[in-house]
Design a protein around this motif. Structure first.
Motif, PDB file in Angstrom:
ATOM      1  N   GLY A 108      16.256  27.889  16.749  1.00  8.25           N
ATOM      2  CA  GLY A 108      16.474  28.966  15.798  1.00  8.25           C
ATOM      3  C   GLY A 108      15.737  30.262  16.107  1.00  8.25           C
ATOM      4  N   PRO A 109      14.410  30.224  16.337  1.00  9.71           N
ATOM      5  CA  PRO A 109      13.701  31.475  16.567  1.00  9.71           C
ATOM      6  C   PRO A 109      14.244  32.278  17.752  1.00  9.71           C
ATOM      7  CG  PRO A 109      12.154  29.708  16.089  1.00  9.71           C
ATOM      8  CD  PRO A 109      13.499  29.071  16.249  1.00  9.71           C
ATOM      9  N   ILE A 110      14.678  31.584  18.791  1.00 10.57           N
ATOM     10  CA  ILE A 110      15.213  32.281  19.966  1.00 10.57           C
ATOM     11  C   ILE A 110      16.591  32.855  19.659  1.00 10.57           C
ATOM     12  CG2 ILE A 110      15.876  32.022  22.389  1.00 10.57           C
ATOM     13  CD1 ILE A 110      13.951  29.534  22.395  1.00 10.57           C
ATOM     14  N   VAL A 111      17.445  32.053  19.027  1.00 10.68           N
ATOM     15  CA  VAL A 111      18.801  32.511  18.713  1.00 10.68           C
ATOM     16  C   VAL A 111      18.760  33.692  17.745  1.00 10.68           C
ATOM     17  CG1 VAL A 111      21.011  31.859  17.680  1.00 10.68           C
ATOM     18  CG2 VAL A 111      19.800  30.234  19.148  1.00 10.68           C
ATOM     19  N   VAL A 112      17.919  33.601  16.727  1.00 13.64           N
ATOM     20  CA  VAL A 112      17.809  34.691  15.752  1.00 13.64           C
ATOM     21  C   VAL A 112      17.373  35.979  16.436  1.00 13.64           C
ATOM     22  CG1 VAL A 112      16.442  35.515  13.789  1.00 13.64           C
ATOM     23  CG2 VAL A 112      17.444  33.224  13.741  1.00 13.64           C
ATOM     24  N   ARG A 113      16.358  35.880  17.281  1.00 13.07           N
ATOM     25  CA  ARG A 113      15.846  37.068  17.984  1.00 13.07           C
ATOM     26  C   ARG A 113      16.903  37.667  18.909  1.00 13.07           C
ATOM     27  NH1 ARG A 113      11.510  34.880  21.085  1.00 13.07           N
ATOM     28  NH2 ARG A 113      12.983  34.543  22.807  1.00 13.07           N
ATOM     29  N   TYR A 114      17.549  36.820  19.696  1.00 14.04           N
ATOM     30  CA  TYR A 114      18.538  37.311  20.663  1.00 14.04           C
ATOM     31  C   TYR A 114      19.758  37.883  19.954  1.00 14.04           C
ATOM     32  CZ  TYR A 114      21.715  37.247  24.699  1.00 14.04           C
ATOM     33  OH  TYR A 114      22.615  37.579  25.686  1.00 14.04           O
ATOM     34  N   ASN A 115      20.228  37.192  18.920  1.00 12.99           N
ATOM     35  CA  ASN A 115      21.405  37.691  18.208  1.00 12.99           C
ATOM     36  C   ASN A 115      21.129  39.013  17.505  1.00 12.99           C
ATOM     37  OD1 ASN A 115      22.949  35.563  19.048  1.00 12.99           O
ATOM     38  ND2 ASN A 115      23.020  34.515  17.079  1.00 12.99           N
ATOM     39  N   ALA A 116      19.892  39.193  17.015  1.00 12.47           N
ATOM     40  CA  ALA A 116      19.540  40.471  16.391  1.00 12.47           C
ATOM     41  C   ALA A 116      19.600  41.599  17.419  1.00 12.47           C
ATOM     42  CB  ALA A 116      18.150  40.383  15.769  1.00 12.47           C
ATOM     43  N   HIS A 117      19.170  41.307  18.625  1.00  8.38           N
ATOM     44  CA  HIS A 117      19.261  42.296  19.704  1.00  8.38           C
ATOM     45  C   HIS A 117      20.721  42.626  20.021  1.00  8.38           C
ATOM     46  CE1 HIS A 117      18.783  44.149  23.666  1.00  8.38           C
ATOM     47  NE2 HIS A 117      19.583  43.216  24.159  1.00  8.38           N
ATOM     48  N   LEU A 118      21.556  41.599  20.115  1.00 11.18           N
ATOM     49  CA  LEU A 118      22.972  41.829  20.408  1.00 11.18           C
ATOM     50  C   LEU A 118      23.639  42.624  19.288  1.00 11.18           C
ATOM     51  CD1 LEU A 118      24.033  38.349  21.859  1.00 11.18           C
ATOM     52  CD2 LEU A 118      23.476  40.435  23.116  1.00 11.18           C
ATOM     53  N   ALA A 119      23.255  42.346  18.040  1.00 17.34           N
ATOM     54  CA  ALA A 119      23.852  43.060  16.917  1.00 17.34           C
ATOM     55  C   ALA A 119      23.538  44.541  16.973  1.00 17.34           C
ATOM     56  CB  ALA A 119      23.362  42.464  15.597  1.00 17.34           C
ATOM     57  N   GLU A 120      22.322  44.912  17.379  1.00 19.65           N
ATOM     58  CA  GLU A 120      21.970  46.327  17.489  1.00 19.65           C
ATOM     59  C   GLU A 120      22.902  47.047  18.447  1.00 19.65           C
ATOM     60  OE1 GLU A 120      17.917  46.844  18.546  1.00 19.65           O
ATOM     61  OE2 GLU A 120      17.129  45.951  16.702  1.00 19.65           O
ATOM     62  N   LEU A 121      23.294  46.363  19.516  1.00 21.50           N
ATOM     63  CA  LEU A 121      24.215  46.954  20.490  1.00 21.50           C
ATOM     64  C   LEU A 121      25.657  46.906  20.007  1.00 21.50           C
ATOM     65  CD1 LEU A 121      22.770  45.254  23.710  1.00 21.50           C
ATOM     66  CD2 LEU A 121      22.236  47.547  22.845  1.00 21.50           C
ATOM     67  N   ALA A 122      26.024  45.800  19.359  1.00 19.46           N
ATOM     68  CA  ALA A 122      27.435  45.546  19.053  1.00 19.46           C
ATOM     69  C   ALA A 122      27.949  46.302  17.845  1.00 19.46           C
ATOM     70  CB  ALA A 122      27.665  44.048  18.860  1.00 19.46           C
ATOM     71  N   VAL A 123      27.102  46.557  16.848  1.00 16.18           N
ATOM     72  CA  VAL A 123      27.594  47.217  15.629  1.00 16.18           C
ATOM     73  C   VAL A 123      28.185  48.597  15.928  1.00 16.18           C
ATOM     74  CG1 VAL A 123      26.912  48.208  13.413  1.00 16.18           C
ATOM     75  CG2 VAL A 123      26.204  45.883  14.014  1.00 16.18           C
ATOM     76  N   PRO A 124      27.517  49.469  16.684  1.00 15.88           N
ATOM     77  CA  PRO A 124      28.157  50.749  17.027  1.00 15.88           C
ATOM     78  C   PRO A 124      29.453  50.564  17.818  1.00 15.88           C
ATOM     79  CG  PRO A 124      25.807  50.830  17.496  1.00 15.88           C
ATOM     80  CD  PRO A 124      26.148  49.393  17.201  1.00 15.88           C
ATOM     81  N   GLU A 125      29.505  49.538  18.658  1.00 15.28           N
ATOM     82  CA  GLU A 125      30.726  49.273  19.423  1.00 15.28           C
ATOM     83  C   GLU A 125      31.869  48.862  18.504  1.00 15.28           C
ATOM     84  OE1 GLU A 125      28.446  47.709  23.486  1.00 15.28           O
ATOM     85  OE2 GLU A 125      29.490  46.280  22.189  1.00 15.28           O
ATOM     86  N   TRP A 126      31.579  48.006  17.527  1.00 17.54           N
ATOM     87  CA  TRP A 126      32.615  47.586  16.585  1.00 17.54           C
ATOM     88  C   TRP A 126      33.113  48.769  15.761  1.00 17.54           C
ATOM     89  CZ3 TRP A 126      36.139  44.279  16.371  1.00 17.54           C
ATOM     90  CH2 TRP A 126      35.967  42.946  16.736  1.00 17.54           C
ATOM     91  N   ARG A 127      32.215  49.641  15.366  1.00 25.03           N
ATOM     92  CA  ARG A 127      32.634  50.790  14.559  1.00 25.03           C
ATOM     93  C   ARG A 127      33.511  51.731  15.377  1.00 25.03           C
ATOM     94  NH1 ARG A 127      28.170  53.033  10.478  1.00 25.03           N
ATOM     95  NH2 ARG A 127      30.126  53.563   9.411  1.00 25.03           N
ATOM     96  N   ALA A 128      33.158  51.921  16.647  1.00 27.07           N
ATOM     97  CA  ALA A 128      33.988  52.753  17.521  1.00 27.07           C
ATOM     98  C   ALA A 128      35.336  52.098  17.783  1.00 27.07           C
ATOM     99  CB  ALA A 128      33.262  53.011  18.842  1.00 27.07           C
ATOM    100  N   THR A 129      35.340  50.772  17.918  1.00 27.05           N
ATOM    101  CA  THR A 129      36.596  50.051  18.136  1.00 27.05           C
ATOM    102  C   THR A 129      37.496  50.173  16.915  1.00 27.05           C
ATOM    103  OG1 THR A 129      35.554  48.486  19.665  1.00 27.05           O
ATOM    104  CG2 THR A 129      37.601  47.788  18.595  1.00 27.05           C
ATOM    105  N   LEU A 130      36.929  50.029  15.727  1.00 25.70           N
ATOM    106  CA  LEU A 130      37.730  50.171  14.508  1.00 25.70           C
ATOM    107  C   LEU A 130      38.268  51.597  14.388  1.00 25.70           C
ATOM    108  CD1 LEU A 130      38.914  49.093  11.919  1.00 25.70           C
ATOM    109  CD2 LEU A 130      36.687  49.390  10.817  1.00 25.70           C
ATOM    110  N   ASP A 131      37.464  52.591  14.714  1.00 27.11           N
ATOM    111  CA  ASP A 131      37.952  53.976  14.738  1.00 27.11           C
ATOM    112  C   ASP A 131      39.198  54.083  15.607  1.00 27.11           C
ATOM    113  OD1 ASP A 131      35.836  54.827  13.169  1.00 27.11           O
ATOM    114  OD2 ASP A 131      34.664  55.602  14.862  1.00 27.11           O
TER     115      ASP A 131
END
Length: 255
Positions: A108-131
């Motif tokens: 859990g601690p590793i997955v939570v940390r890594y996924n939080a990092h990926l989310a920081e990158l992915a959220v702007p990408e998803w918003r641009a994709t939806l645009d």
């Protein structure tokens, strides 16, 4: 502003499958074969960790939504997944996860940390994709949009949905609340949430805490017996019915 560029097209199982890129992010858009250009609601789907945009789980859910509801469905590869290269940071986190798994230590601690990092990158990408997707005439800027993501798809989806008011309904599940509860508290749209009662990685108390954190007036918990990877396939049917109900496009058929 990134434009959407289609890079390939094929048809099967009653769907038109169009590969696309938005900037350097690769994705796929599935649409009904009979009327791919018709206006219809859009469901965005986030894939799980270690998977990719065309994983069988993504294609299966897309068939339910496209053939059963007449929706458009889009998935993009998360950072470091699918057709996207891994960074040195990706490799370090994945190696640490495998080390912990081999040693019988909590993941859990590793997955939570890594996924939080990926989310920081992915959220702007998803918003641009939806645009970019909403500039397509068959989707448009005023139609309803849903989001469906389990596991890593939840880790990326909760901050995305919390940040983007265009999402009107979402299916989440199977993740720890650690860095997500605060963002979940900002979400008020209808939610369906999947939880495995006997999950060997995510304690049921942790899953229940994340479900409880959503501020949605309408939120439904689906708790099934079984381990982490034993989410019943019928939950995909339930998710499709959920979106058919909330995005206003008929009733999904089982597939």
């Amino acid at each position: 502003m990134h434009s959407l560029h289609f890079t390939g097209e094929s048809s099967s199982n009653g769907m038109v499958e169009r590969d696309f890129t938005v900037g350097d992010v690769p994705g796929v858009l599935w649409s009904p074969a009979s009327g791919a250009a018709d206006r219809a609601p859009l469901v965005l789907m986030g894939h799980g960790g270690g998977n990719h945009k065309k994983h069988p789980a993504m294609a299966g859910r897309a068939r339910l939504l496209v053939n059963g509801c007449g929706f458009h469905v889009a998935v993009v590869d998360a950072p470091g997944h699918g057709d996207r290269p891994r960074t040195a940071h990706d490799e370090e986190e994945i190696a640490e996860l495998f080390r912990a798994r081999a040693a019988g230590e909590p993941e859990g601690p590793i997955v939570v940390r890594y996924n939080a990092h990926l989310a920081e990158l992915a959220v702007p990408e998803w918003r641009a994709t939806l645009d970019a997707l909403q500039r397509l005439p068959e989707i448009g800027a005023d139609g309803p949009v849903g989001y469906w993501g389990i596991n890593m798809g939840t880790a990326i989806g909760i901050p995305f949905v919390a940040a983007d008011t265009r999402i009107t309904a979402a299916v989440f599940g199977q993740h720890w609340p650690d860095v997500l509860a605060e963002q979940a508290a900002r979400i008020t749209i209808p939610i369906e949430f999947d939880l495995q009662w006997d999950d060997e990685h995510i304690p049921r108390e942790a899953g229940l805490a994340l479900f409880d954190a959503f501020a949605s007036k309408e939120k439904t918990l689906h708790a099934n017996s079984g381990k982490h990877k034993e989410l019943p396939r019928f939950e995909a049917d339930s998710g499709a019915r959920f979106f058919a109900r909330h995005l206003g496009r008929g009733v999904a058929a089982s597939a």
